[in-house]
Scaffold this active site. Structure first.
Site, PDB file in Angstrom:
ATOM      1  N   HIS A  49      -2.662 -11.235   4.726  1.00 17.64           N
ATOM      2  CA  HIS A  49      -2.181 -11.543   6.077  1.00 17.64           C
ATOM      3  C   HIS A  49      -2.231 -13.057   6.289  1.00 17.64           C
ATOM      4  O   HIS A  49      -2.726 -13.545   7.314  1.00 17.64           O
ATOM      5  CB  HIS A  49      -2.987 -10.800   7.144  1.00 17.64           C
ATOM      6  CG  HIS A  49      -3.315  -9.389   6.726  1.00 17.64           C
ATOM      7  ND1 HIS A  49      -4.583  -8.992   6.402  1.00 17.64           N
ATOM      8  CD2 HIS A  49      -2.516  -8.313   6.520  1.00 17.64           C
ATOM      9  CE1 HIS A  49      -4.566  -7.722   6.024  1.00 17.64           C
ATOM     10  NE2 HIS A  49      -3.321  -7.288   6.083  1.00 17.64           N
ATOM     11  N   HIS A  72       0.849  -1.195   0.000  1.00 15.23           N
ATOM     12  CA  HIS A  72       0.000   0.000   0.000  1.00 15.23           C
ATOM     13  C   HIS A  72       0.885   1.246   0.000  1.00 15.23           C
ATOM     14  O   HIS A  72       1.989   1.233   0.544  1.00 15.23           O
ATOM     15  CB  HIS A  72      -0.898   0.037   1.244  1.00 15.23           C
ATOM     16  CG  HIS A  72      -1.764  -1.172   1.409  1.00 15.23           C
ATOM     17  ND1 HIS A  72      -2.845  -1.416   0.600  1.00 15.23           N
ATOM     18  CD2 HIS A  72      -1.711  -2.207   2.297  1.00 15.23           C
ATOM     19  CE1 HIS A  72      -3.426  -2.554   0.996  1.00 15.23           C
ATOM     20  NE2 HIS A  72      -2.757  -3.051   2.012  1.00 15.23           N
ATOM     21  N   GLU A  98       3.536  -6.688   2.371  1.00 15.31           N
ATOM     22  CA  GLU A  98       2.823  -5.500   2.856  1.00 15.31           C
ATOM     23  C   GLU A  98       3.787  -4.467   3.428  1.00 15.31           C
ATOM     24  O   GLU A  98       3.464  -3.798   4.405  1.00 15.31           O
ATOM     25  CB  GLU A  98       1.725  -5.851   3.881  1.00 15.31           C
ATOM     26  CG  GLU A  98       0.673  -4.745   3.973  1.00 15.31           C
ATOM     27  CD  GLU A  98      -0.529  -5.079   4.848  1.00 15.31           C
ATOM     28  OE1 GLU A  98      -0.589  -6.161   5.442  1.00 15.31           O
ATOM     29  OE2 GLU A  98      -1.429  -4.228   4.910  1.00 15.31           O
ATOM     30  N   HIS A 110      -9.850  -6.774   1.818  1.00 19.02           N
ATOM     31  CA  HIS A 110      -9.052  -5.961   2.749  1.00 19.02           C
ATOM     32  C   HIS A 110      -9.921  -4.901   3.397  1.00 19.02           C
ATOM     33  O   HIS A 110     -10.419  -4.004   2.726  1.00 19.02           O
ATOM     34  CB  HIS A 110      -7.888  -5.312   2.003  1.00 19.02           C
ATOM     35  CG  HIS A 110      -6.703  -5.019   2.876  1.00 19.02           C
ATOM     36  ND1 HIS A 110      -6.802  -4.310   4.059  1.00 19.02           N
ATOM     37  CD2 HIS A 110      -5.397  -5.370   2.753  1.00 19.02           C
ATOM     38  CE1 HIS A 110      -5.590  -4.229   4.606  1.00 19.02           C
ATOM     39  NE2 HIS A 110      -4.727  -4.874   3.847  1.00 19.02           N
TER      40      HIS A 110
END
Lengths: 332, 332
Positions: B218, B8, B279, B173
């Protein structure tokens, strides 16, 4: 001696569920007792929990009312109080009939938005009058909407004060979910475990209550699998290492239903913080075609693990004695 | 080539956050553009994601707006639409500046209670006009109160129809949590992953959309750790085996921040269903004192695993090509 710290009376006789139905239809006095004979209790256990204890080789189960039926979100606080008393009285009867096989753990009469101070009297009654050794504490009495404050808020302190005074732990355990987003045993239970751990991580609750003890069931939800994440988040927040911050107060059970999951749990969580449990007869009742054994026969996974006998003894018995000091093996 | 499917823009320049503040204070037209120079974009990446790509040896990151800032629960659908467009346009600029290093994934303009049909045009704009290769889908636009219907409800079908037509996957998400019970990266993210998987397990969504694809980030939340539980629950429900039921459509990333967690993931989930991801720069930014390396340097855990080179190649690259067919490595 093998101690299973997590069992619910999922097989309770029909008389209990009849009572509940009548209660919710307002067709009985809250003081009425469910019509259940000792023989019905015996039958409900002999063909299920007692049979499985014998077959799998566990000796005693810490036994509480069915978690999914606590339903703290149904009715008001007085409904919850009457239902909790009936359920706890039944657990007391079970443990009186089979003092060697079961030790009693109580449901608390929680209700959404109502102070947990409201649960103190029932906890005291169970522990002092009926020899209960622990309780189940629901972190989300709203049943999947998470409307109450985190477990670390002072809102909860009255029940913690009583737990500390009586020296009993709580298993953090939600009930059924009325939120369609959350399947109860597949999402809500596991999420609640993860959520409670993270609440503890961000707070100084255990500075206020150094002897308060929680068991996080279902192997700690997602926590051991993400142990690196939790160590890292705590570190980024400037919190002490997890061991120092939480592991004098927080314990995990072994309700993880496959060997690789148990192996991970045993690898990352200190052996002193793990308590044997199976939650039988519970969320998963089938036989795993991959192993040929019941998914929830968790003793087998511990037996098959690489732990030494001393570590296994801790998990099977010694940790349970430490966390539940009111439990004394019955001469039965 | 090493493909990181989950990054991100957490380091976006101040101009983006200024725009957002102004938007929420109703001080700008929704059509205004944030004031961000190319140099500011370069600087925000060179010192962070690009530096870490070089240091850790990954080649390309599938890059989307900051998840915690999607904030679908803030404002109404028009606020969400304007904010999503601004965020997606910025991702497009990033990927135009660094076509070798980043491939674009979009935020959807979701809003609690509003039909996902409202997101179709923005998904189409991103994919067709700007070359986006996937999207992030928030299963809880209410930000921790889970007020919308499960992902398997027909409510969501309009966006699935467009995803299938465009042949793009969604990463499931959530965004930030405004429910005090849920810490966002420590509880809400992980719970959402677990919840989505369980929703899929109980439904026939993939009969209706055989080519629909989701990545559960995750490491799949709690799912691999409880793989036996999920296999058992599906079996008790009379559902097909998980592999058959879900694994043509559901994938897991490797955002699990310690070696034992990754080892478990690789052991229980078929290698074809695992996509490399870190991530970074994200939820955990520190160095693990136990390993001496960054917690989120997940490439290291895959490298150190027992997998053979062929399996590693699948995780690092081939599975990503299959799940995100619109992604083509740039000649850059």
């Amino acid at each position: 001696m093998i101690v299973d710290c997590h069992g619910h009376y999922t097989t309770a006789p029909k008389g209990l569920w009849d009572w509940r139905k009548a209660q919710l239809n307002e067709r009985i006095s809250f003081r009425a007792e469910p019509r259940i004979s000792d023989d019905e209790i015996r039958e409900s256990l002999e063909t299920a929990q007692l049979k499985l204890q014998r077959e799998r080789g566990s000796d005693v189960t810490f036994f509480s009312p069915r978690a999914g039926s606590m339903e703290h979100h149904v009715g008001d606080a007085s409904v919850s109080m009457a239902w909790s008393r009936v359920c706890n009285d039944l657990i007391h009867r079970v443990c009186s009939l089979y003092p060697k096989n079961f030790a009693p753990v109580c449901q608390l009469p929680q209700s959404p938005g109502v102070s947990p101070a409201n649960c103190v009297a029932e906890l005291e009654r169970c522990v002092k009058e009926m020899g209960f050794i622990g309780c189940n504490l629901n972190p989300d009495p709203s049943g999947g909407y998470w409307k109450d404050l985190p477990l670390t808020d002072r809102f909860w302190y009255p029940i913690y004060e009583k737990m500390v005074e009586l020296d009993v732990p709580a298993m953090v355990h939600v009930s059924s979910s009325c939120n369609p987003a959350f399947h109860f045993t597949g999402a809500h239970y596991i999420n609640a475990d993860t959520t409670a751990f993270m609440q503890f991580l961000t707070s100084d609750l255990f500075k206020d209550f150094p002897t308060l003890r929680f068991v996080i069931p279902h192997g700690g939800g997602a926590v051991p699998y993400h142990w690196g994440r939790y160590r890292g988040i705590a570190q980024d927040m400037g919190r002490p290492p997890l061991k120092e911050l939480l592991l004098n107060n927080v314990y995990f059970d072994t309700c993880v239903y496959h060997q690789p999951g148990i192996d991970l749990l045993l690898k990352v969580i200190p052996v002193e913080n793990i308590l044997f449990a199976s939650e039988m007869v519970g969320a998963v009742r089938g036989v795993d075609p991959e192993s040929g054994h019941y998914y929830d026969d968790t003793k087998r996974y511990i037996d098959n693990s690489a732990l030494d006998p001393e570590a296994k003894r801790k998990i099977f018995q010694e940790n349970a004695r430490r966390v539940y000091p009111r439990w004394k093996p019955s001469a039965g």
